[in-house]
Design an enzyme around this catalytic site. Sequence first.
Site, PDB file in Angstrom:
ATOM      1  N   HIS A  77       0.851  -1.194   0.000  1.00  0.00           N
ATOM      2  CA  HIS A  77       0.000   0.000   0.000  1.00  0.00           C
ATOM      3  C   HIS A  77       0.884   1.241   0.000  1.00  0.00           C
ATOM      4  O   HIS A  77       0.695   2.159  -0.796  1.00  0.00           O
ATOM      5  CB  HIS A  77      -0.928   0.003   1.215  1.00  0.00           C
ATOM      6  CG  HIS A  77      -1.575   1.326   1.493  1.00  0.00           C
ATOM      7  ND1 HIS A  77      -2.586   1.831   0.695  1.00  0.00           N
ATOM      8  CD2 HIS A  77      -1.348   2.267   2.437  1.00  0.00           C
ATOM      9  CE1 HIS A  77      -2.940   3.022   1.164  1.00  0.00           C
ATOM     10  NE2 HIS A  77      -2.204   3.314   2.223  1.00  0.00           N
ATOM     11  N   ASP A 106       6.672  22.115 -26.094  1.00  0.00           N
ATOM     12  CA  ASP A 106       6.649  20.755 -25.554  1.00  0.00           C
ATOM     13  C   ASP A 106       7.696  20.698 -24.453  1.00  0.00           C
ATOM     14  O   ASP A 106       8.311  21.708 -24.118  1.00  0.00           O
ATOM     15  CB  ASP A 106       6.953  19.712 -26.660  1.00  0.00           C
ATOM     16  CG  ASP A 106       6.386  18.337 -26.296  1.00  0.00           C
ATOM     17  OD1 ASP A 106       6.635  17.867 -25.174  1.00  0.00           O
ATOM     18  OD2 ASP A 106       5.680  17.742 -27.143  1.00  0.00           O
ATOM     19  N   TRP A 142       7.020  -0.190   4.003  1.00  0.00           N
ATOM     20  CA  TRP A 142       7.505   0.485   2.783  1.00  0.00           C
ATOM     21  C   TRP A 142       8.900   1.048   2.991  1.00  0.00           C
ATOM     22  O   TRP A 142       9.607   1.322   2.030  1.00  0.00           O
ATOM     23  CB  TRP A 142       6.526   1.590   2.348  1.00  0.00           C
ATOM     24  CG  TRP A 142       6.714   2.873   3.053  1.00  0.00           C
ATOM     25  CD1 TRP A 142       6.242   3.197   4.289  1.00  0.00           C
ATOM     26  CD2 TRP A 142       7.443   4.027   2.587  1.00  0.00           C
ATOM     27  NE1 TRP A 142       6.639   4.463   4.625  1.00  0.00           N
ATOM     28  CE2 TRP A 142       7.369   5.007   3.598  1.00  0.00           C
ATOM     29  CE3 TRP A 142       8.147   4.334   1.417  1.00  0.00           C
ATOM     30  CZ2 TRP A 142       7.976   6.257   3.482  1.00  0.00           C
ATOM     31  CZ3 TRP A 142       8.747   5.586   1.300  1.00  0.00           C
ATOM     32  CH2 TRP A 142       8.653   6.522   2.320  1.00  0.00           C
ATOM     33  N   SER A 169      12.936   6.474 -13.834  1.00  0.00           N
ATOM     34  CA  SER A 169      11.870   7.244 -14.470  1.00  0.00           C
ATOM     35  C   SER A 169      11.758   8.632 -13.843  1.00  0.00           C
ATOM     36  O   SER A 169      11.655   9.641 -14.539  1.00  0.00           O
ATOM     37  CB  SER A 169      10.554   6.466 -14.341  1.00  0.00           C
ATOM     38  OG  SER A 169       9.460   7.332 -14.433  1.00  0.00           O
ATOM     39  N   SER A 170      11.808   8.678 -12.513  1.00  0.00           N
ATOM     40  CA  SER A 170      11.678   9.971 -11.835  1.00  0.00           C
ATOM     41  C   SER A 170      12.828  10.902 -12.186  1.00  0.00           C
ATOM     42  O   SER A 170      12.633  12.101 -12.384  1.00  0.00           O
ATOM     43  CB  SER A 170      11.694   9.792 -10.312  1.00  0.00           C
ATOM     44  OG  SER A 170      10.515   9.211  -9.880  1.00  0.00           O
ATOM     45  N   HIS A 253      13.092  11.958   3.742  1.00  0.00           N
ATOM     46  CA  HIS A 253      12.508  13.232   4.118  1.00  0.00           C
ATOM     47  C   HIS A 253      12.367  14.174   2.929  1.00  0.00           C
ATOM     48  O   HIS A 253      11.278  14.702   2.713  1.00  0.00           O
ATOM     49  CB  HIS A 253      13.184  13.904   5.311  1.00  0.00           C
ATOM     50  CG  HIS A 253      12.327  15.040   5.730  1.00  0.00           C
ATOM     51  ND1 HIS A 253      11.242  14.884   6.560  1.00  0.00           N
ATOM     52  CD2 HIS A 253      12.276  16.307   5.285  1.00  0.00           C
ATOM     53  CE1 HIS A 253      10.593  16.021   6.634  1.00  0.00           C
ATOM     54  NE2 HIS A 253      11.201  16.903   5.876  1.00  0.00           N
ATOM     55  N   GLU A 255      11.878  13.270   0.077  1.00  0.00           N
ATOM     56  CA  GLU A 255      10.787  12.645  -0.665  1.00  0.00           C
ATOM     57  C   GLU A 255       9.428  13.190  -0.228  1.00  0.00           C
ATOM     58  O   GLU A 255       8.556  13.434  -1.056  1.00  0.00           O
ATOM     59  CB  GLU A 255      10.843  11.120  -0.466  1.00  0.00           C
ATOM     60  CG  GLU A 255       9.593  10.360  -0.915  1.00  0.00           C
ATOM     61  CD  GLU A 255       9.402  10.364  -2.424  1.00  0.00           C
ATOM     62  OE1 GLU A 255      10.340  10.753  -3.146  1.00  0.00           O
ATOM     63  OE2 GLU A 255       8.306   9.984  -2.861  1.00  0.00           O
ATOM     64  N   TYR A 257       8.791  16.058   0.763  1.00  0.00           N
ATOM     65  CA  TYR A 257       8.628  17.375   0.154  1.00  0.00           C
ATOM     66  C   TYR A 257       8.447  17.272  -1.354  1.00  0.00           C
ATOM     67  O   TYR A 257       7.798  18.110  -1.967  1.00  0.00           O
ATOM     68  CB  TYR A 257       9.771  18.308   0.552  1.00  0.00           C
ATOM     69  CG  TYR A 257       9.535  18.759   1.973  1.00  0.00           C
ATOM     70  CD1 TYR A 257       8.541  19.702   2.245  1.00  0.00           C
ATOM     71  CD2 TYR A 257      10.189  18.179   3.037  1.00  0.00           C
ATOM     72  CE1 TYR A 257       8.247  20.059   3.538  1.00  0.00           C
ATOM     73  CE2 TYR A 257       9.900  18.534   4.337  1.00  0.00           C
ATOM     74  CZ  TYR A 257       8.924  19.474   4.582  1.00  0.00           C
ATOM     75  OH  TYR A 257       8.618  19.818   5.861  1.00  0.00           O
ATOM     76  N   SER A 268      -1.323  27.372  -5.061  1.00  0.00           N
ATOM     77  CA  SER A 268      -0.973  28.770  -5.281  1.00  0.00           C
ATOM     78  C   SER A 268      -1.467  29.290  -6.629  1.00  0.00           C
ATOM     79  O   SER A 268      -1.503  30.497  -6.854  1.00  0.00           O
ATOM     80  CB  SER A 268       0.544  28.963  -5.205  1.00  0.00           C
ATOM     81  OG  SER A 268       1.018  28.529  -3.967  1.00  0.00           O
ATOM     82  N   HIS A 302      14.875  12.851  12.199  1.00  0.00           N
ATOM     83  CA  HIS A 302      13.684  12.951  13.059  1.00  0.00           C
ATOM     84  C   HIS A 302      12.794  11.718  12.886  1.00  0.00           C
ATOM     85  O   HIS A 302      11.844  11.551  13.642  1.00  0.00           O
ATOM     86  CB  HIS A 302      12.901  14.253  12.830  1.00  0.00           C
ATOM     87  CG  HIS A 302      12.362  14.424  11.443  1.00  0.00           C
ATOM     88  ND1 HIS A 302      12.212  15.655  10.853  1.00  0.00           N
ATOM     89  CD2 HIS A 302      11.931  13.535  10.525  1.00  0.00           C
ATOM     90  CE1 HIS A 302      11.715  15.502   9.650  1.00  0.00           C
ATOM     91  NE2 HIS A 302      11.524  14.215   9.427  1.00  0.00           N
ATOM     92  N   HIS A 303      13.109  10.889  11.908  1.00  0.00           N
ATOM     93  CA  HIS A 303      12.397   9.611  11.796  1.00  0.00           C
ATOM     94  C   HIS A 303      13.044   8.548  12.674  1.00  0.00           C
ATOM     95  O   HIS A 303      12.605   7.405  12.673  1.00  0.00           O
ATOM     96  CB  HIS A 303      12.423   9.129  10.339  1.00  0.00           C
ATOM     97  CG  HIS A 303      11.700  10.046   9.404  1.00  0.00           C
ATOM     98  ND1 HIS A 303      10.345   9.977   9.198  1.00  0.00           N
ATOM     99  CD2 HIS A 303      12.136  11.076   8.650  1.00  0.00           C
ATOM    100  CE1 HIS A 303       9.980  10.913   8.340  1.00  0.00           C
ATOM    101  NE2 HIS A 303      11.051  11.603   7.986  1.00  0.00           N
ATOM    102  N   THR A 328       7.055  26.863   6.079  1.00  0.00           N
ATOM    103  CA  THR A 328       5.753  26.249   5.823  1.00  0.00           C
ATOM    104  C   THR A 328       4.646  27.165   6.329  1.00  0.00           C
ATOM    105  O   THR A 328       3.624  27.357   5.664  1.00  0.00           O
ATOM    106  CB  THR A 328       5.669  24.868   6.506  1.00  0.00           C
ATOM    107  OG1 THR A 328       6.856  24.137   6.192  1.00  0.00           O
ATOM    108  CG2 THR A 328       4.464  24.095   6.023  1.00  0.00           C
ATOM    109  N   LYS A 331       3.929  30.005   3.996  1.00  0.00           N
ATOM    110  CA  LYS A 331       3.064  29.661   2.866  1.00  0.00           C
ATOM    111  C   LYS A 331       1.602  29.769   3.249  1.00  0.00           C
ATOM    112  O   LYS A 331       0.785  30.358   2.531  1.00  0.00           O
ATOM    113  CB  LYS A 331       3.356  28.239   2.402  1.00  0.00           C
ATOM    114  CG  LYS A 331       4.740  28.120   1.841  1.00  0.00           C
ATOM    115  CD  LYS A 331       4.814  26.951   0.896  1.00  0.00           C
ATOM    116  CE  LYS A 331       5.965  27.113  -0.036  1.00  0.00           C
ATOM    117  NZ  LYS A 331       5.612  27.650  -1.322  1.00  0.00           N
ATOM    118  N   ARG A 450       1.669   1.066  15.088  1.00  0.00           N
ATOM    119  CA  ARG A 450       1.254   0.913  13.697  1.00  0.00           C
ATOM    120  C   ARG A 450       1.715  -0.446  13.173  1.00  0.00           C
ATOM    121  O   ARG A 450       2.444  -1.156  13.839  1.00  0.00           O
ATOM    122  CB  ARG A 450       1.831   2.037  12.839  1.00  0.00           C
ATOM    123  CG  ARG A 450       3.338   2.006  12.725  1.00  0.00           C
ATOM    124  CD  ARG A 450       3.887   3.261  12.069  1.00  0.00           C
ATOM    125  NE  ARG A 450       3.814   3.157  10.616  1.00  0.00           N
ATOM    126  CZ  ARG A 450       4.685   3.761   9.794  1.00  0.00           C
ATOM    127  NH1 ARG A 450       5.647   4.515  10.282  1.00  0.00           N
ATOM    128  NH2 ARG A 450       4.558   3.638   8.492  1.00  0.00           N
TER     129      ARG A 450
END
Lengths: 526, 375
Positions: A77, A106, A142, A169-170, A253, A255, A257, A268, A302-303, A328, A331, A450
Amino acid sequence: MAAVIPDQLHDHHHGPTGLMRWITTTNHKDIGTMYMIFSFVMFLAGGVMALTIRAELFQPGLQVVEPELFNQLTTLHGLVMVFGAIMPAFVGFANWMIPMMIGASDMAFARMNNWSFWLLPPAAILLIASFFVPGGATAAGWTLYPPLSIQMGMGMDMAIFAIHIMGISSIMGAINIVVTVLNMRAPGMTMMKMPLFCWTWLITAYLLIAVMPVLAGAVTMLLTDRHFGTSFFNAAGGGDPVLYQHIFWFFGHPEVYIMILPAFGIVSQIIPAFARKPLFGYASMVYATASIAILSFVVWAHHMFTTGMPLAGQLFFMYATLLIAVPTGVKVFNWVATMWRGSMTFETPMLWATGFIFVFTMGGFTGLICAIAPIDIQIHDTYYVVAHFHYVLVAGSLFSLYAGAYYWLPKWTGRMPDERIGKLHFWASLIFFNITFFPMHFLGLAGMPRRVPDYALQFADFNMLASIGAFGFGLSQLIFLWVVIKAARGGGEKAPARSWEGAEGLEWTVPSPAPHHTFEEAPVVK
Amino acid sequence: MSLAGRLAGSVVLFLAIPSAFAQSRYNFQEPVTSVAEQIYSLHTLMLIICLVIFVGVFGVMFWSIFKHRRSRGAVAANFHENTTVEVLWTIIPVFILVGMAWPATKTIIDMKDTSDPDMTIKVTGYQWKWGYDYLHGEGEGIAFVSNLATPRAQIQGQEEKGEHYLVEVDNPMVVPVGKKVRLLVTANDVIHSWWVPAFGVKQDAIPGFIRDTWFRAEQEGIYRGVCAELCGRDHAFMPIEVHVVSADEYSAWVEGLRLASVAQAEADDREWNQSDLIARGEQVYAATCVACHQAEGGGVPPAFPALDGSALVAGEHGPLVDIVLNGKTGTAMAAFAAQLSDVEVAAVLTYLRNSWGNNVGDMIAPEEVAAARGV
Ligand code: HEM
Ligand SMILES: [Cu+2]
Ligand SMILES: [Cu+2]
């Protein structure tokens, strides 16, 4: 640098037809469409997994799936939603919109663009097929932490390979975006005149180029630890399992963002359009985005507060993480200031954008709470964290994608989205989302971990509520399918070139639906 | 009322829920250590700050949504910049953050201070149980394994679930009240995480590394926790139960264990015959092996191979003793040398060789295991 010369200079299509048209296309609009269809299919696949998980958690005890399969489902998932649904959806938006927003004909590398899309389906097949190989899909979460991920069967190798492919790909997609934005802007379209969506994607693309190789490195080290006798993460061989976590989160991390900066960009665009008032603090939005991106490289641990870092490490990562709250916050303040004294209407895109600000910010607050290391040590690996990241990823990234989809649907299909159904979709999603995820805060605080298929009895009522909400949320997403199919088949009101009264930007100067080729002659921006 | 009304309604709802019910259902569990207490009040502080900002920001937003809409005749202003405001809303949050970081820093320093413990316990995470070794202080030398006590029938729904479903163990950790207990946390196979919410302690158990943490429980009672790091199939089924007891009760517990282990050693120190070994082995199997290899020895292939009908089980003694003592690297099969005595290993293997479809008919003597350890 010259733009790619389009194969055909006429508007209608002369190339291969049928399936071959899609396989060989180098048109940014076709490719954008394929990205979006792909991501929605993956979204449904990941959703089915989520609903199976919630069905198991509806009551204490094991009813629906065994723990092995449960862990495979939570793992896939996560992987499917992150790499299959959210990221490709944003790339789809970038493909469709960036050339039109900057007045380019293009993407810069049109053939590479085709290739970066067509890498994704094989990766998706690897992931989904891994359920059916001996031992099943990887069940290590994951995040794929070793040594658990070393114990997995061949499903793990398939996942590693899929991650490699999606990473390539990314990176190709990101290079394309960087070059397009930097080189293909129309005359007069200076960087600081660019729509914010292009800015946020430019910065995101740099993040992608920086961290996808890091993830590839991490999973390759897993692969060699699994099969080629290395001991990167094996203490018995002189390695360290925690090293993997550092590498993973150095990717992980930024990622998060990667999955939220383009969302900021979409919102925006939409808020000013429906407030009929220019975006407040454009320059500070750009600086805030850049600051977030830079800071995102120095907060990864922080993880990992519960791994037992030294004091100085805990303090550094706590302070750095708190600091991210500042840009943040800027924004959010800018969006609210944009609304302030506007002349607002609330068509479906604006509803989603407003809902985004409101619910995403709640995820921002819980993020702040998680940043406080002592508190995080209590709530790490609990449902509180599950609540937090779904507030920012579902109510953040996904809601912004819906906002953008409703906003640009007229440009894509030539038809206005059905307002009544769109609003139903919004309200159903907002309400069911909160029914699903709000109680998870309480579950986590009260002590529910979890990634468990079963739990103690005091968690029963909130879990049942969350499961009910989840099914409501899942079903509500089918409403969207209906809206899109209706518009794509030519149903509903015809859209004018400027489909929304207050919409600004080059994309609204071309007809709706946008012709196959736009801006073959660059517009001049004053 | 349309949009604004409904959105405002949901704001009220969200604000009301956390503040209206302060019981632990909606908040952290009742803290029983100073660290947990600090965490509790830090969280309350954070919640208040966040709620104030929330009300401020969304008060403005919803006011604007309500007043500045075209249907109410609002005409758009055209401002889009204000340096003063932007500097202010960058600087002020920094000060708020400092206000958050300050007390948090003090708590972290406190959490990290494992010096001068009254006793030290080593905690080892296994797939899927916890091992406790009392290393220093009263009770030094005590070592045992703590398994989930909830019967499988309750998990499968064949029996009614008990009050402490999934948070009860056979051998709880016992510690004296008011004493500083230092924990050395490690793991045997994959990463686990030892977590007791009421103590404010969560420490990952990392194979090959030892991390330390501490707690001083200020109140007698039974405190429950769970493994907090995904560790494979039975991650949800390896809870933690800590009994905090008075100094006297603690001494009595230590003495009781000492007497029991003397009695067991005396009982084990004899000539073993096959049927006694099988009977003893059945207990060992049920406590140690069944989680993976299953009650009927069928395992869960391919991760956990069947022992029923296994060629290795029925084969030579040497490799069989070896895999139990030393485990098999790269798989979930752990080394049980430290956990099981010679008699226990001999007993469980004799049991395996003569159970289900296996009927080798011989026995493995404790002396063979002792000899294998010597190598
Ligand atoms: C003292 C109790 C145990 C005994 C006597 C025991 C015995 C054995 C034996 C004899 C084998 C080899 C089977 C064969 O290949 O035919 C084996 C393999 C295995 N055991 Fe255990 N076991 C015990 C506990 C456990 C536990 C608790 C676990 C789960 C954590 C476990 C996981 C495994 C796994 C995964 C393998 C397969 C290793 C491989 O891939 O070859 N065992 N065990
Ligand atoms: Cu992070
Ligand atoms: Cu675990």
